[in-house]
Enzyme design. Structure first.
Site, PDB file in Angstrom:
ATOM      1  N   ARG A  20       7.763  12.400   3.107  1.00  0.00           N
ATOM      2  CA  ARG A  20       7.706  11.238   4.010  1.00  0.00           C
ATOM      3  C   ARG A  20       9.029  10.992   4.707  1.00  0.00           C
ATOM      4  O   ARG A  20       9.086  10.698   5.889  1.00  0.00           O
ATOM      5  CB  ARG A  20       7.378   9.987   3.181  1.00  0.00           C
ATOM      6  CG  ARG A  20       5.967   9.975   2.739  1.00  0.00           C
ATOM      7  CD  ARG A  20       5.340   8.680   3.238  1.00  0.00           C
ATOM      8  NE  ARG A  20       3.944   8.702   2.945  1.00  0.00           N
ATOM      9  CZ  ARG A  20       3.344   7.808   2.187  1.00  0.00           C
ATOM     10  NH1 ARG A  20       4.033   6.806   1.681  1.00  0.00           N
ATOM     11  NH2 ARG A  20       2.064   7.890   1.966  1.00  0.00           N
TER      12      ARG A  20
ATOM     13  N   ASN B 197       4.797   2.012   1.145  1.00  0.00           N
ATOM     14  CA  ASN B 197       5.753   1.825   0.059  1.00  0.00           C
ATOM     15  C   ASN B 197       5.288   2.647  -1.130  1.00  0.00           C
ATOM     16  O   ASN B 197       4.094   2.710  -1.368  1.00  0.00           O
ATOM     17  CB  ASN B 197       5.670   0.351  -0.392  1.00  0.00           C
ATOM     18  CG  ASN B 197       6.963  -0.372  -0.252  1.00  0.00           C
ATOM     19  OD1 ASN B 197       8.013   0.174  -0.564  1.00  0.00           O
ATOM     20  ND2 ASN B 197       6.894  -1.595   0.206  1.00  0.00           N
TER      21      ASN B 197
ATOM     22  N   SER C 139       0.840  -1.188   0.000  1.00  0.00           N
ATOM     23  CA  SER C 139       0.000   0.000   0.000  1.00  0.00           C
ATOM     24  C   SER C 139       0.875   1.237   0.000  1.00  0.00           C
ATOM     25  O   SER C 139       1.998   1.206   0.505  1.00  0.00           O
ATOM     26  CB  SER C 139      -0.876   0.015   1.246  1.00  0.00           C
ATOM     27  OG  SER C 139      -0.030   0.230   2.359  1.00  0.00           O
ATOM     28  N   LYS C 140       0.315   2.305  -0.568  1.00  0.00           N
ATOM     29  CA  LYS C 140       1.166   3.481  -0.702  1.00  0.00           C
ATOM     30  C   LYS C 140       1.424   4.172   0.630  1.00  0.00           C
ATOM     31  O   LYS C 140       2.275   5.031   0.721  1.00  0.00           O
ATOM     32  CB  LYS C 140       0.628   4.440  -1.769  1.00  0.00           C
ATOM     33  CG  LYS C 140      -0.630   5.166  -1.464  1.00  0.00           C
ATOM     34  CD  LYS C 140      -0.888   6.174  -2.592  1.00  0.00           C
ATOM     35  CE  LYS C 140      -2.222   6.847  -2.365  1.00  0.00           C
ATOM     36  NZ  LYS C 140      -2.861   7.300  -3.566  1.00  0.00           N
ATOM     37  N   ARG C 141       0.734   3.755   1.667  1.00  0.00           N
ATOM     38  CA  ARG C 141       1.049   4.278   2.992  1.00  0.00           C
ATOM     39  C   ARG C 141       2.437   3.825   3.431  1.00  0.00           C
ATOM     40  O   ARG C 141       3.109   4.488   4.198  1.00  0.00           O
ATOM     41  CB  ARG C 141       0.040   3.758   4.030  1.00  0.00           C
ATOM     42  CG  ARG C 141      -1.179   4.611   4.102  1.00  0.00           C
ATOM     43  CD  ARG C 141      -2.192   4.037   5.072  1.00  0.00           C
ATOM     44  NE  ARG C 141      -3.323   4.932   5.138  1.00  0.00           N
ATOM     45  CZ  ARG C 141      -3.471   5.871   6.061  1.00  0.00           C
ATOM     46  NH1 ARG C 141      -2.582   6.018   7.004  1.00  0.00           N
ATOM     47  NH2 ARG C 141      -4.517   6.663   6.040  1.00  0.00           N
TER      48      ARG C 141
END
Ligand code: GLU
Length: 493
Positions: free
Chosen positions: A469, A257, A253-255
């Site tokens: 991030r 990766n 998931s883009k959370r």
């Protein structure tokens, strides 16, 4: 003899996802290994979430990876149109066939009624599903209510008892009880089909022989099988691929990766290395080699070699493989030309020239200003974020809220980025200078740089996100608890 035909059927509702490329790769290899065809269809029946930008980016990304298709959007073929939004009439006609045979029925239930039923089922600890209310309406009542203009959806009639059996190529016989299957909406009240209906109708009309897709769809197969039976069509073969996972085994998931193919392109991965890496996801070459070209994978492909343990999409291994390609496969000349091609993707050098030219006295000054545009994560450390007026907590807030605002932009351009960030700084009651400071450090590595708005707009969302991030992590990260608080605060702004 049956010609094998497979397909990738992306919904254009977001970034071009590595998972789409992974499934496309396996479909393409399977079709070509059998001398068949690989088709691309766009599933854009969700009008609210589908965008032309997302469609364009998905097509561009697949082409960039060399995962070209033999039939479909942009290529043509005998079974078009290949965009579901252009096939509404076909679905309507097919829904009529099922209505006439009473294998589907109109449902007039209001959203409120459905919600009430759902709540009652949840409180009785039953699986929420449609209770069959409109199934009992008589033929005359159905007809007259449909003709009176009352809004309705069309639902699939599901067997009352028994089980659905089907074969999945990787799992063998799968059994799902009909009691677990909902009376699926086939046509929505806006006259457009749902995924399940359009997908089956199109797979049949487009001659798809093998449905190879992510395992999240396996529980939908009973509905699909039923539709094939109701229409008296031959059911295709099914093969559900294991989902890609983060190194901690959770679903990719883009959370956690980066999942957008654009991110990997912008970071400077070679498309051939990316495709090779995706080929290692749950699959291996019969001779065990880890570095192979797409054509080699196609030639040696055997779907039975897919292993079901969730393949881990691991950035370190990708770096290792990409490095091998850079070192082993490119001559010095090719290395230089591929580097320049990457550096100037989307005319990047042309885009940064007007920002840099007014600020330099000689060419040797350029790299100091331009370096940030050709970097992945700019080198910064936590001390660079120290600010007289902003605490670390506030800095984390600014970075995270800015990221959410940027992620919410439908179109990516300087004006919209400026509007979004100015608006956010006002809502956060911060002076624009102070507000932009953490973004300068995070994105450009320095408080003295070309305009941050230009920088973000040229770098694009994927690299900006990666830098923001990274900075948040440097500053201590966001715990699950804090994430919840921040989400609440953000929504209330
Ligand atoms: N549109 C679906 C998706 O985006 C396709 C699923 C399928 O291959 O059936 O995942």
């Amino acid at each position: 003899m049956l010609t094998v035909k497979t397909r990738i059927a992306p919904s254009p509702t977001g970034d071009p996802h590595v998972g789409t490329a992974y499934i496309a790769l396996f479909n393409r290899c399977f079709a070509h290994q059998h001398g068949g065809k690989f088709l691309l269809r766009i599933e854009d029946t969700d009008q609210k979430r589908s965008t032309p930008k997302s469609e364009m980016e998905i097509l561009t990304a697949l082409n960039w990876l060399g995962l070209t298709w033999d039939e479909g959007v942009g290529v043509g073929g005998d079974n078009g149109p290949y965009r579901q939004s252009e096939r509404a009439e076909i679905y309507r006609q097919h829904a009529d066939i099922l209505l006439k045979k009473e294998l589907a029925f109109p449902c007039f239930c209001s959203a409120q009624r459905l919600e009430k039923v759902r709540q009652a089922q949840i409180s009785e600890k039953r699986t929420p599903r449609y209770d069959g209310h409109c199934l009992s309406l008589g033929h005359t009542e159905r007809q007259s209510r449909m003709q009176s203009g009352e809004p309705y959806v069309i639902r699939l009639v599901i067997p009352q008892q028994g089980e659905c059996h089907f074969i999945d190529w990787l799992r063998g016989k799968v059994t799902i009880s009909w009691a677990q299957v909902d009376m699926q909406v086939l046509m929505k009240s806006d006259g457009l089909p749902t995924y399940h209906f359009a997908n089956v109708v199109d797979d049949h009309l487009m001659g798809i022989t093998h449905v190879i897709r992510g395992e999240e769809w396996i529980n939908s197969v009973p509905k699909h099988v039923l539709l094939y039976q109701y229409f008296d069509w031959k059911t295709p073969e099914f093969c559900h691929m294991p989902l890609l996972r983060n190194p901690d085994k959770s679903k990719l998931s883009k959370r956690k990766n980066p999942t957008s193919i654009n991110y990997y392109r912008d970071m400077g991965y070679l498309p051939e290395a990316m495709v090779n890496y995706l080929g290692l996801m749950g699959w291996s070459m019969p001779n065990g080699v880890e570095k192979f070209a797409l054509s080699e994978m196609s030639d040696a492909f055997d779907i039975k070699r897919v292993s079901l343990g969730g393949p881990i999409f691991d950035g370190e291994k990708l770096d290792w493989l990409n490095g091998k390609y850079l070192r082993e496969d490119l001559s010095d000349k090719e290395f230089a030309s591929r580097y320049l091609q990457w550096a100037n993707n989307d005319n990047r050098l042309g885009q940064i020239a007007p920002l840099i030219q007014p600020r330099v006295e000689k060419f040797s000054d350029v790299i100091g200003l331009a370096g940030q545009f050709l970097d992945g994560i700019v080198p910064v450390d936590a001390t660079r974020f120290e600010h007289a007026k902003l605490s670390t907590d506030q800095i984390i807030r600014i970075l995270q809220f800015s990221l959410w605002r940027l992620e919410g932009l439908q179109t990516w351009n300087r004006e919209l980025i400026e509007d979004a960030l100015l608006d956010l700084s006002e809502r956060m009651n911060l002076k624009i200078r102070d507000f932009l400071f953490p973004l300068f450090i995070s994105i450009s590595g320095s408080a003295v740089s070309t305009s941050i708005l230009d920088n973000v707009s040229i770098l694009g969302l994927d690299l900006s996100r990666a830098r923001i991030r990274h900075s948040i992590e440097l500053l201590g990260g966001i715990s699950k608890k804090l994430a919840k608080t921040l989400e609440k605060e953000f929504r209330a702004l």
